[in-house]
Enzyme design. Sequence first.
Site, PDB file in Angstrom:
ATOM      1  N   ASP A 106      33.650  45.299  37.136  1.00 11.53           N
ATOM      2  CA  ASP A 106      34.290  44.144  37.339  1.00 11.53           C
ATOM      3  C   ASP A 106      35.690  44.781  37.610  1.00 11.53           C
ATOM      4  OD1 ASP A 106      35.265  41.769  37.305  1.00 11.53           O
ATOM      5  OD2 ASP A 106      34.658  41.210  35.203  1.00 11.53           O
ATOM      6  N   HIS A 166      36.343  41.398  28.424  1.00 13.48           N
ATOM      7  CA  HIS A 166      34.952  41.058  27.949  1.00 13.48           C
ATOM      8  C   HIS A 166      34.247  42.368  27.894  1.00 13.48           C
ATOM      9  CE1 HIS A 166      33.616  40.937  32.388  1.00 13.48           C
ATOM     10  NE2 HIS A 166      34.825  40.450  32.254  1.00 13.48           N
ATOM     11  N   HIS A 174      29.349  38.681  30.821  1.00  9.26           N
ATOM     12  CA  HIS A 174      30.382  38.302  29.722  1.00  9.26           C
ATOM     13  C   HIS A 174      29.411  38.672  28.520  1.00  9.26           C
ATOM     14  CE1 HIS A 174      32.572  36.738  32.866  1.00  9.26           C
ATOM     15  NE2 HIS A 174      33.529  37.270  32.415  1.00  9.26           N
ATOM     16  N   GLU A 292      42.620  44.071  36.671  1.00  8.39           N
ATOM     17  CA  GLU A 292      41.407  44.410  35.897  1.00  8.39           C
ATOM     18  C   GLU A 292      40.601  45.647  36.227  1.00  8.39           C
ATOM     19  OE1 GLU A 292      38.052  41.612  36.589  1.00  8.39           O
ATOM     20  OE2 GLU A 292      37.225  41.971  34.650  1.00  8.39           O
TER      21      GLU A 292
END
Length: 308
Positions: A106, A166, A174, A292
């Site tokens: 991610d 997460h 998640h 991220e």
Amino acid sequence: MGGSERVVFQPNAEQLDRLRQAGSVAGSVLREAFSRVRPGIRSEEVCEWIEARIRELGARPAFPCNIGIDSIAAHYTPTHGDDMVIQAGVLVKVDVGVELDGFIADTAATLDLRSPYGHLVDVAREALKNALKLMKAGVKVGEIGRVIYETATRMGCRPIANLSGHEIRRFNLHAGLSIPNIPSNEPHRLKAGHVYAVEPFITLREAPGIVINTKTVNIFSVRDTSPKPKGLSQEELEALREIVSVSRGLPYTTRWLSGPAAAIHPRLYKRGLVYGYPVLVEKSGAPVSQAEHTVLVHEDGCEVLTEG
Ligand code: MN
Ligand code: MN
């Protein structure tokens, strides 16, 4: 940290390889996508290109490509035929998820199309960089939040308090721990062999720094992957089966469904047969940036998986 807290999960070599490959696809597709984003392009075109490119590279999207303009912080993906055009003068966040054999990466970054708030891009990157420097087995998640908060504050900005990074597990985007973007007293510690996404969201110092739900919902998921015919019409059952086969329990969007399933989707949502993720916006309408990466934590540091 005490020895008893060192719960080491050792993925086998083949699994590590899949995980690293998912990360490398996510990183390179995001970088490639940024060279295509310019004022005048439709957001649907960007997302469709990204999702097709992920498949072309032998992986699958772990969730619909997210595009967030300015105060839209997360969970916006274009609908089929969406006429939203990216304008000059804005911040564009692109968030990409890649899944390979259940291993998920991610990653997200923000592009400054000559926005007056371009500095927010640097702050998010710096906050992420400082967070990653800290990450190794045994570090408390609250310490990571503190570093993100202190970096943002020192640079005259503020992290979004109610969005967080997460843990990621197989087929579960998640899972387990949250990685806060503000200081917290949470006692949980990072563990070697575990995978985490770290994602500071940064806004203006004078903004409330929290996100709220909007009424727009374009990303969904189905929790029960074996729908029972009880109480469902034949067409609802067929639509749910298509959703399960398209999403495999991960988040999906109606762009990915065929005509009949897409047509009755609003009814499935209204009846609570599928779960929706409302688009999240900064409460005061302030611009938001995001950076991220997904990392694999080791005893002595971390391995960034999503560098493209
Ligand atoms: Mn993301
Ligand atoms: Mn994430």
